[in-house]
Enzyme design. Structure first.
Site, PDB file in Angstrom:
ATOM      1  N   LYS A 107       0.829  -1.204   0.000  1.00  0.00           N
ATOM      2  CA  LYS A 107       0.000   0.000   0.000  1.00  0.00           C
ATOM      3  C   LYS A 107       0.862   1.253   0.000  1.00  0.00           C
ATOM      4  CE  LYS A 107      -3.809  -0.531   2.381  1.00  0.00           C
ATOM      5  NZ  LYS A 107      -4.380  -0.858   3.708  1.00  0.00           N
TER       6      LYS A 107
ATOM      7  N   ARG B 192      -3.375   3.211   8.529  1.00  0.00           N
ATOM      8  CA  ARG B 192      -3.687   2.026   7.734  1.00  0.00           C
ATOM      9  C   ARG B 192      -2.556   1.019   7.746  1.00  0.00           C
ATOM     10  NH1 ARG B 192      -4.912   4.425   1.892  1.00  0.00           N
ATOM     11  NH2 ARG B 192      -6.178   2.523   1.735  1.00  0.00           N
TER      12      ARG B 192
ATOM     13  N   GLY C  16      -8.176  -6.944   4.079  1.00  0.00           N
ATOM     14  CA  GLY C  16      -9.092  -7.017   5.220  1.00  0.00           C
ATOM     15  C   GLY C  16      -8.574  -7.796   6.412  1.00  0.00           C
TER      16      GLY C  16
ATOM     17  N   MET D 143      -5.831  -7.121   8.318  1.00  0.00           N
ATOM     18  CA  MET D 143      -5.295  -6.310   9.415  1.00  0.00           C
ATOM     19  C   MET D 143      -6.177  -5.080   9.595  1.00  0.00           C
ATOM     20  SD  MET D 143      -1.270  -6.787   8.822  1.00  0.00           S
ATOM     21  CE  MET D 143      -1.405  -6.353   7.107  1.00  0.00           C
TER      22      MET D 143
ATOM     23  N   ARG E 126      -3.405  -1.722  -6.368  1.00  0.00           N
ATOM     24  CA  ARG E 126      -2.612  -2.944  -6.215  1.00  0.00           C
ATOM     25  C   ARG E 126      -2.948  -3.884  -7.359  1.00  0.00           C
ATOM     26  NH1 ARG E 126      -5.930  -4.538  -0.930  1.00  0.00           N
ATOM     27  NH2 ARG E 126      -7.931  -4.739  -1.911  1.00  0.00           N
TER      28      ARG E 126
ATOM     29  N   HIS F 203      -6.739 -43.093  -1.749  1.00  0.00           N
ATOM     30  CA  HIS F 203      -6.947 -43.759  -3.021  1.00  0.00           C
ATOM     31  C   HIS F 203      -7.994 -43.036  -3.874  1.00  0.00           C
ATOM     32  CE1 HIS F 203      -7.279 -47.070  -5.822  1.00  0.00           C
ATOM     33  NE2 HIS F 203      -8.595 -46.937  -5.730  1.00  0.00           N
TER      34      HIS F 203
ATOM     35  N   SER G 228      12.580 -43.521 -13.351  1.00  0.00           N
ATOM     36  CA  SER G 228      11.424 -42.664 -13.118  1.00  0.00           C
ATOM     37  C   SER G 228      11.220 -42.608 -11.614  1.00  0.00           C
ATOM     38  CB  SER G 228      10.187 -43.243 -13.804  1.00  0.00           C
ATOM     39  OG  SER G 228       9.071 -42.444 -13.486  1.00  0.00           O
TER      40      SER G 228
ATOM     41  N   CYS H 182       7.195 -39.647 -11.771  1.00  0.00           N
ATOM     42  CA  CYS H 182       5.825 -40.049 -12.062  1.00  0.00           C
ATOM     43  C   CYS H 182       4.957 -40.081 -10.814  1.00  0.00           C
ATOM     44  CB  CYS H 182       5.791 -41.404 -12.760  1.00  0.00           C
ATOM     45  SG  CYS H 182       6.454 -42.729 -11.732  1.00  0.00           S
TER      46      CYS H 182
ATOM     47  N   TYR I 209      11.820 -35.080 -18.082  1.00  0.00           N
ATOM     48  CA  TYR I 209      10.380 -34.884 -18.170  1.00  0.00           C
ATOM     49  C   TYR I 209       9.723 -35.061 -16.808  1.00  0.00           C
ATOM     50  CZ  TYR I 209       9.773 -39.929 -17.752  1.00  0.00           C
ATOM     51  OH  TYR I 209       9.780 -41.210 -17.278  1.00  0.00           O
TER      52      TYR I 209
HETATM   53  P1  ADP Z   1      -7.675  -2.585   3.723  1.00  0.00           P
HETATM   54  O1  ADP Z   1      -6.237  -2.880   3.586  1.00  0.00           O
HETATM   55  O2  ADP Z   1      -8.396  -3.500   4.653  1.00  0.00           O
HETATM   56  O3  ADP Z   1      -8.357  -2.384   2.403  1.00  0.00           O
HETATM   57  P2  ADP Z   1      -7.447   0.264   3.946  1.00  0.00           P
HETATM   58  O4  ADP Z   1      -6.262   0.783   4.681  1.00  0.00           O
HETATM   59  O5  ADP Z   1      -7.346   0.262   2.462  1.00  0.00           O
HETATM   60  O6  ADP Z   1      -7.773  -1.183   4.500  1.00  0.00           O
HETATM   61  O7  ADP Z   1      -8.698   1.098   4.435  1.00  0.00           O
HETATM   62  C1  ADP Z   1     -10.017   0.700   4.212  1.00  0.00           C
HETATM   63  C2  ADP Z   1     -10.819   1.807   3.572  1.00  0.00           C
HETATM   64  O8  ADP Z   1     -10.767   2.991   4.351  1.00  0.00           O
HETATM   65  C3  ADP Z   1     -10.253   2.223   2.239  1.00  0.00           C
HETATM   66  O9  ADP Z   1     -10.812   1.465   1.232  1.00  0.00           O
HETATM   67  C4  ADP Z   1     -10.639   3.669   2.092  1.00  0.00           C
HETATM   68  O10 ADP Z   1     -11.846   3.763   1.407  1.00  0.00           O
HETATM   69  C5  ADP Z   1     -10.808   4.125   3.511  1.00  0.00           C
HETATM   70  N1  ADP Z   1      -9.702   5.036   3.814  1.00  0.00           N
HETATM   71  C6  ADP Z   1      -8.478   4.736   4.247  1.00  0.00           C
HETATM   72  N2  ADP Z   1      -7.722   5.843   4.382  1.00  0.00           N
HETATM   73  C7  ADP Z   1      -8.486   6.864   4.002  1.00  0.00           C
HETATM   74  C8  ADP Z   1      -8.289   8.281   3.902  1.00  0.00           C
HETATM   75  N3  ADP Z   1      -7.122   8.831   4.205  1.00  0.00           N
HETATM   76  N4  ADP Z   1      -9.313   9.029   3.479  1.00  0.00           N
HETATM   77  C9  ADP Z   1     -10.489   8.459   3.168  1.00  0.00           C
HETATM   78  N5  ADP Z   1     -10.757   7.152   3.236  1.00  0.00           N
HETATM   79  C10 ADP Z   1      -9.770   6.370   3.661  1.00  0.00           C
HETATM   80 MG    MG Z   2      -7.821  -1.210   0.990  1.00  0.00          MG
END
Ligand code: ADP
Ligand code: MG
Ligand code: MG
Length: 907
Positions: free
Chosen positions: A28, A99, A108, A110, A372, A490, A798, A865, A885
């Site tokens: 990220k 984040r 989702g 963490m 990503r 099996h 083999s 094999c 192979y």
């Molecule tokens: P995940 O890795 O679980 O997707 P994110 O860090 O991407 O978590 O955050 C989840 C959501 O929070 C993002 O999809 C975004 O829409 C919102 N978000 C995160 N940071 C910001 C920010 N600085 N301003 C507005 N929305 C944010």
């Molecule tokens: Mg995200």
């Protein structure tokens, strides 16, 4: 200030990081920096490195705060300067998100906290600044809720309980007589802030922090900690992500998609992640914050007009209603849409791969929050890579390296339709033993399966476990379901070989053979009831689910051509029947690497001749029975040689312990006694005499061939005569006769003598010759160590890595299910060694065996094999040790071809 740089700024067009720095900044953070560098609007912020996370787990909070404090202060100032706002101000407050973001994307898994920096003072600043009281209190309410959960740990007490914040919110809504969050007023939301804080204090004993700096540090440490939450740990295990990478933390200025009807938030893909279609698509919500889309609280709208129209058609919504109630972003905010479209194009061209993006629109202004590489299905994986080659975006090698070979499986088997799955009811779950989708009527016995199938019925064979005698039933069933057994049982091995859908070890199922019923999750199903299996997920469903046939043309075919262009190893198949051989050739197999002759003996009248041979007292009796088997084997081989027209066929001589062929149940024993004109007692006596305590380490393989040479003689005769017959029809044949389970070079020599002498005799009889090879399966650990001696006579090796794994670890393949799951959970083993070749141990033996064999015979042909021959990481290993192979089940041939090409390119 510390010597190591722990903090990297971005957001002024001059980010300190870039896309190459994913290890340090997480995916990220690195991509936010890259977007900043190429002129895409991202809210300013900074990334705290994964190294800081590792230091944090080592030294703890106090030390890490000391290390980071100055840099974080300076970085917050950087954001304040760009945004022209002040953190914690009651006039113009800066809010930030905190984040998580690891090297590999873990969607989702963490934690993330939004709207940080709000307290009773700064919320007044936010109201003043935005003139939007409801928005300000809603933001505050969300912040307290997220922070209370993630940092202060106010979570449901039991896993059945609802989220405590939701409970409070629901009761307030009930009090107000409303149902939707959107109906909550500013004063309702203000009350919620108070109620939430009180609940946190009561339940955790801690005060909610008012100081924004205290909030910030708490959030940073909580994100570090979330690297080790149970979800994240589980996800890492599933995807083989190391535990010691750590997560980066991104602190970033908030932008708001919930400031009214000219604000929005969404998620988009540059191409279709399910089909691969080159079509920008995604979903958005007006007047919402990011997590609303992902969490699925409100039903999102489509971003593009075409996407919206397709969606409406599926939902049965008229065009008028769609435009009025469910407009696309393209229609609702055309200017912003145009900008978003250009940005996604730029991002994909820049990354040269399909992107998955998150964005927010604040009062008409577009901000990108994440990009990503997008996750995709097997279909999309192939189509996108081949499209990108044609578009000139990537070269052929890159396209191949983009493959996750296992995912090609999805393209080869019939699949359930999405609509069907959405409506289906799951009734049990087992192991995804062999992929595919199967729907049929329940039968409990192999012979019923055959009889029903002969009437044109579709059946699912449901067994406690399967034995070789069930083979015929398995062959005609749509799918196989067993209550016991694992991925290498099996049933699983055979089903994969047949490309047949199979779910094994569905533990909740209780089968009552007598009453012909099967009970699971409190409900009983009878013979004839319809069920469906998803062999890719291990799910069992009630009733029928519609399937669709896979497409194998176009992109798939082109990908296979590319694989052939870059590979060094070639791919053979494990096939026992002309049908299997034909399927495998269609998938590009260049020969048979393993043809197991014993499977031919299980079917129909053959099993009786086989039993007669085993039950015979002496050589004469055995020869009499073998004479009956000879013509049948010969015609099988003719079929296979014909199907493989010109490609080599490796035929393994009889391998399993003899008693596997004998009837264990009394009525079957009676039957065979009658057929042979002997007494039931006599049959029982022989069955008992042949009983072994460790049959897999017992009288089997070349040990049988050396004690009963007439069996090897008969099999050689069947092979050589078939080859001559087929040759006479103008078809090229190259038989390779393989001696199983050799551990001592003399064992091989004795078998080889029988084979060569028998062949010479036949050549004389027929006045014609064919070329053939005699080699061995290397599967007993001792054989790898004396491979130089064995190679004096053996013309090919083999590696039989199933048995080699079994004997190297000392694990019985059939009993491993008892402790293997626990070993995997406790990390004693990283993988199931029967699925993924243990390169460290078993692999060493493979390497030693190959090297010593080639020392004696430099042009020794070497292959594999075992089941591993179709497993990508094992295929790569085979390439590295210099094999010629790999051989695998027909449906894994395309996977092995791509894996082999990838190995060649990587090297
Ligand atoms: P995940 O890795 O679980 O997707 P994110 O860090 O991407 O978590 O955050 C989840 C959501 O929070 C993002 O999809 C975004 O829409 C919102 N978000 C995160 N940071 C910001 C920010 N600085 N301003 C507005 N929305 C944010
Ligand atoms: Mg995200
Ligand atoms: Mg073996």
């Amino acid at each position: 200030m510390s010597a190591t740089k722990y903090v990297y700024l971005f957001g002024n067009g001059k980010a300190e990081g870039n896309a190459e720095m994913k290890d340090l900044l997480g995916g990220k953070g690195a991509n936010l920096a890259e977007m900043d560098l190429i002129g895409i609007p991202v809210p300013p912020g900074f990334t705290i490195t994964t190294e800081a996370c590792i230091a944090y787990t080592k030294y703890g909070t106090a030390k890490i705060k000391e290390l980071l404090e100055d840099d974080v202060k300076a970085a917050m100032k950087h954001i304040e300067d760009i945004m022209q706002m002040q953190f914690g101000s009651n006039e113009n407050p800066l809010l930030v998100s905190v984040r998580s973001g690891a090297r590999a994307s873990m969607p989702g898994m963490m934690d993330t906290i939004l709207n940080l920096g709000l307290n009773d003072n700064s919320v007044q600043g936010l109201i003043k600044k935005t003139q939007n009281e409801r928005f300000a209190w809603d933001s505050y309410r969300r912040f307290v809720q997220m922070y209370g959960d993630v940092v202060m740990g106010l979570k449901p007490e039991n896993k059945e309980d609802l989220d405590p914040f939701e409970v409070i919110m629901d009761s307030l809504k009930k009090e107000r007589g409303i149902t939707s969050d959107l109906e909550l007023t500013a004063s309702d939301l203000k009350e919620l802030v108070y109620l939430f804080k009180r609940a946190i204090k009561e339940r955790t004993g801690k005060d909610f922090p008012d100081d924004p700096w205290e909030q910030l540090w708490g959030a940073i440490f909580a994100v570090f900690d979330s690297w080790n939450n149970p979800r994240a740990i589980f996800y890492r295990k599933l995807h083989n992500i190391p535990d010691d990478w750590g997560t980066a933390v991104n602190v970033q200025a908030m932008v708001f998609g919930n400031m009214g009807n000219n604000s929005a938030t969404g998620v988009a893909f540059t191409r279709d992640a399910a089909t691969g279609e080159h079509l920008f698509n995604g979903e958005y919500l007006i007047n919402a914050q990011g997590e609303d889309v992902v969490a699925g609280i409100r039903t999102p709208l489509q971003i593009t007009k075409i996407g919206s129209q397709r969606w409406a058609a599926l939902a049965g919504i008229s065009e008028e209603e769609r435009v009025a109630k469910y407009p696309s972003l393209e229609e609702a905010m055309p200017e912003v849409y145009k900008q978003l479209f250009e940005i996604q194009k730029k991002l994909e061209e820049h990354a040269k791969d399909m992107q998955d993006l998150e964005f927010t629109i604040q009062e008409g202004r577009l901000w990108l929050l994440q990009t990503r590489t997008g996750k995709r299905t097997g279909f999309a994986m192939v189509k996108i890579a081949m499209d990108m080659v044609r578009e000139g975006l990537i070269d052929e090698k890159t396209a191949l390296l983009r493959m996750e070979p296992n995912k090609l499986d999805e393209l080869l088997h019939p699949v359930f339709s999405q609509e069907g799955l959405a409506k289906a009811k799951e009734i049990a779950k087992g192991l995804p033993a062999s992929p595919g989708a199967a729907t049929g009527q329940i039968v409990f016995f192999a012979e019923d399966a055959e009889a029903w199938a002969a009437q044109g019925k579709k059946v699912i064979l449901c067994r406690l476990e399967t034995s070789p005698e069930d083979l015929r039933g398995m062959a005609v069933a749509q799918g196989i379901l067993t209550a016991r057994g694992g991925m290498t049982s099996h049933a699983a091995v055979v089903a994969r070989g047949m490309g047949k859908c199979c779910v094994t070890g569905a533990g909740s199922i209780v089968i009552d053979y007598k009453n012909r019923t099967m009970t699971t999750r409190g409900k009983t199903y009878h013979e004839g009831d319809w069920i469906s299996l998803n062999g890719s997920t291990g799910q069992v469903f009630e009733g029928k689910i519609e399937t669709v046939a896979p497409e194998l043309s176009g992109d798939f075919a082109e990908l296979m051509q590319l694989a052939d262009k870059y590979t060094r190893m070639y791919v053979r198949t494990n096939a026992d029947t002309p049908q299997d051989a034909t399927v495998a050739r269609k998938f590009g197999a260049r020969g048979i690497g393993l043809c197991r002759t014993e499977h031919m003996f299980f079917t129909g009248v053959r099993i009786n001749a086989m039993r007669e041979m085993i039950l015979a007292d002496n050589e004469e009796g055995r020869r009499k029975a073998l004479d009956k088997l000879l013509p049948m084997q010969r015609s099988d081989f003719e079929g296979i040689f014909t199907a493989m027209d010109g490609f080599p066929v490796t035929i393994r001589l009889l391998d399993p312990p003899l008693h596997e062929f004998l009837p264990q149940e009394e009525n079957q024993q009676k039957e065979i006694a009658n057929a042979l004109g002997i007494t039931l007692e006599k049959v029982k006596e022989r069955v008992n005499a042949l009983h072994e305590l460790n049959p897999m380490l017992g009288h089997r393989g070349c040990r049988v061939g050396n004690t009963y040479p007439e069996i090897t003689e008969m099999q050689t005769r069947a092979i050589i005569e078939a080859a001559l017959n087929v040759k006479a029809k103008g078809i090229k044949v190259i038989p390779e006769i393989m001696v199983p389970l050799v551990g001592i070079e003399t064992e091989f020599k004795m078998q080889e003598d029988i084979i060569r002498n028998t062949a010479e005799k036949i050549f004389e009889e027929k006045g014609d010759r064919v070329e053939f090879l005699v080699g061995t399966m290397i599967e007993v650990p001792r054989a790898t160590l004396v491979a130089d001696k064995i190679a004096e006579r053996a013309e090919f090796f083999s590696f039989g890595t199933n048995d080699l794994t079994q004997m190297t670890f000392g694990y019985s393949r059939d009993d491993v299910g008892v402790f293997l799951p626990i070993y995997l959970e406790k990390n004693i083993l990283k993988n199931d060694p029967f699925q993924i070749l243990d390169q460290e141990g078993v692999g060493q033996l493979v390497q030693i065996g190959t090297e010593r064999g080639r020392k004696t015979r430099p042009n020794l042909k070497v292959g594999i094999c075992g089941e591993h021959g179709g497993e990508p990481s094992s295929v790569e290993f085979c390439h590295r040790v210099g094999m010629d192979y790999v051989s695998c089940s027909p449906y894994r041939v395309p996977i092995a071809r791509v894996a082999a090409a990838m190995a060649a390119i990587r090297k």
